[in-house]
Design an enzyme around this catalytic site. Sequence first.
Site, PDB file in Angstrom:
ATOM      1  N   THR A  49       0.769  -1.151   0.131  1.00 52.21           N
ATOM      2  CA  THR A  49       0.078   0.122   0.071  1.00 52.21           C
ATOM      3  C   THR A  49       0.769   1.317  -0.032  1.00 52.21           C
ATOM      4  OG1 THR A  49      -1.898  -1.101   1.087  1.00 52.21           O
ATOM      5  CG2 THR A  49      -1.876   1.339   1.340  1.00 52.21           C
ATOM      6  N   SER A 105      -0.337  -9.839  -0.589  1.00 51.09           N
ATOM      7  CA  SER A 105      -1.324 -10.967  -0.914  1.00 51.09           C
ATOM      8  C   SER A 105      -0.682 -11.875  -1.982  1.00 51.09           C
ATOM      9  CB  SER A 105      -2.572 -10.724  -1.112  1.00 51.09           C
ATOM     10  OG  SER A 105      -3.019  -9.831  -0.176  1.00 51.09           O
ATOM     11  N   ASP A 165      -0.036  -6.997   4.444  1.00 56.98           N
ATOM     12  CA  ASP A 165      -1.005  -8.286   4.614  1.00 56.98           C
ATOM     13  C   ASP A 165      -0.163  -9.646   4.941  1.00 56.98           C
ATOM     14  OD1 ASP A 165      -3.221  -7.129   4.399  1.00 56.98           O
ATOM     15  OD2 ASP A 165      -3.508  -7.619   2.146  1.00 56.98           O
TER      16      ASP A 165
HETATM   17  N1  ASN Z   1      -2.933  -5.310   0.619  1.00 57.03           N
HETATM   18  C1  ASN Z   1      -1.789  -4.433   1.147  1.00 57.03           C
HETATM   19  C2  ASN Z   1      -0.623  -5.169   0.982  1.00 57.03           C
HETATM   20  O1  ASN Z   1      -0.473  -6.412   1.669  1.00 57.03           O
HETATM   21  C3  ASN Z   1      -1.980  -4.210   2.483  1.00 57.03           C
HETATM   22  C4  ASN Z   1      -1.092  -2.997   2.835  1.00 57.03           C
HETATM   23  O2  ASN Z   1      -0.068  -2.990   2.401  1.00 57.03           O
HETATM   24  N2  ASN Z   1      -1.647  -2.131   3.785  1.00 57.03           N
HETATM   25  O3  ASN Z   1      -0.006  -5.294  -0.095  1.00 57.03           O
END
Ligand code: ASN
Length: 593
Positions: free
Chosen positions: A49, A123, A154
């Site tokens: 993110t 993910s 994640d």
């Molecule tokens: N979906 C994102 C990831 O794990 C969540 C994040 O970074 N806050 O890449």
Amino acid sequence: MALQLLSQKSLCRGTVGRGRRRVSCPSSGSPEMSADVETRVLVINTGGTIGMVLHDGVLSPEPNALVKTLRKLPILHDEQYAEKTKLYECFKPEDKTLVLPRSKLGKRVVYTFLEYCPLLDSSNMTPNDWTTIGKDIEKYYEQYDGFVVLHGTDTMAYTTSALSFMCENLGKPVILTGSQVPIFEMRTDGRDNLLGALLIAGQFVIPEVCLYFHHKLYRGNRVTKVDSGSFQAFASPNLPPLANAEIDININWDTVWRPSTTAKFTVYTQMNLNVGLLRLFPGITTDTIKAFLKAPMEGVILETYGSGNAPDNRADLLEEIRKATERGLIMINCTQCLRGTVTISYATGQALSKAGVVAGFDMTPEAALSKLSYVLAKQNCSTEEKKKMMSQNLRGEMVADLEGAKLSLSDSRFIQIIAKTLSIGCKEELEAIRDALMPSLACAAAKNGNIETLEAIREMGTNLNKADYDDRTPLHIAACEDHLNVVDYLLGKGATVFAKDRFGDTPLRNAIHLRHKEVVELLRNRGAHLSQDELQDTGTELCRLSASGDLEGLKIWKSAGVNMAMSGYNGKTPVEVARALGLKEVVDFLETA
Ligand code: ASN
């Protein structure tokens, strides 16, 4: 995975030291020209993110955007300093290198980006990505003081755990961080997280794979993601943070892991992928368990209830587990609870251990899974050796049980280590320490039934008759614990049967009270008898046992050589008490006793 990175050739070999510049800088905040010490950090951007942008209403990683944005943020880049010190001439490629403003400690963290392509939401990451990160750390290890890995939150706990095992003999900080809100947005945790990670990686030699998030630095193999909607996304339930970044950055140096070898840093990149996490739930079917454990599965983390419990009334389930472990599948018991450790205090926990499941103590499932994947990939190790590795603390990922303490007690260097810690050199002081510590250690060994340790303590010159602070000798303790072999060993090494503790009790009296029949007999055979003090209220005790029809209790006293006709406080004998109550069996026993 294609990489965009600085080439070996383009690295600056500075004027002072290896690859280090010492520069005079008027923009350092000091009124005079002062020398800033530069440290170097490699930032490996894997995605997450922190560097994402909204596309059609959903967040996805944006290539080549992060460095451009950071360059415009004064808290993350000091352009004036870069120009004045000709930073870009030294650190190529210039579009990938940035420098932090001068820190409170007078340092300049120069950091260079290595961006992966494609950038990934975490993910989508797999063990292959862990390997890529590990290899890059190994490749650039000598050129940087520390490493920051930008990563999605994640699966960050899996990556930090895996890297902690893959990085063998690590001597520099490797800090993973990311954010919950993209760094490009106004309200973001990304800027703080990146800045904190850079300052720690560039200024403190913490030789661990860590995770930095929301002002805290954690050991990487102790964390788990606990909140998807808060800036405080991670917790380290069983270990306090390694550092807190408040007004100052405070490092808890006592908690920081210290490698015990001086071997060279390497990254072990093979991971066994035939591993899995199996979470127990009420009513789980045997077919589910069977299907999960079948080949090619080689290692399974069993997530159990509470302190490591599974149903012990499910013979079907336990049988499947036993068959799997007998085939060589390694199973590790970890709790589903966020905090706490696996013990065998319940029958339900012991059932698993009997079925061949190895205790994972207080490891997180993330740490246990990646450790298992790492251990299983080790070549030239037998299954037994791999199981042993799993129950050993390799990188501070767990606190093993008292087994470890037991071993250290029997280590003949134990006292020397303590002496060294206290800077004690002379023989007299050494002996004083030994005399102060050994009786308690010997009692602890007697309690655990550990003859090996007792022997090591005896070989160090300690008299096994020495008592602890309650005047209790190892023989008292072994007699209480019903450790017949330890009692036998101690008697063979000259332990006296007449030692009295602060309550006036001998080991024989302890064994009678706790009804350890064989211990009573053994002590009697070696000449033990109750002292006059101990016999004082024995008549009353015998009458009490007689009145309650406690034949077994009476028999123990008889085997201890006590006169069964002693009268109680009111002058009555035990047999008279039994007769008055019509307890025929007791009367028969006492009449012939
Ligand atoms: N979906 C994102 C990831 O794990 C969540 C994040 O970074 N806050 O890449």
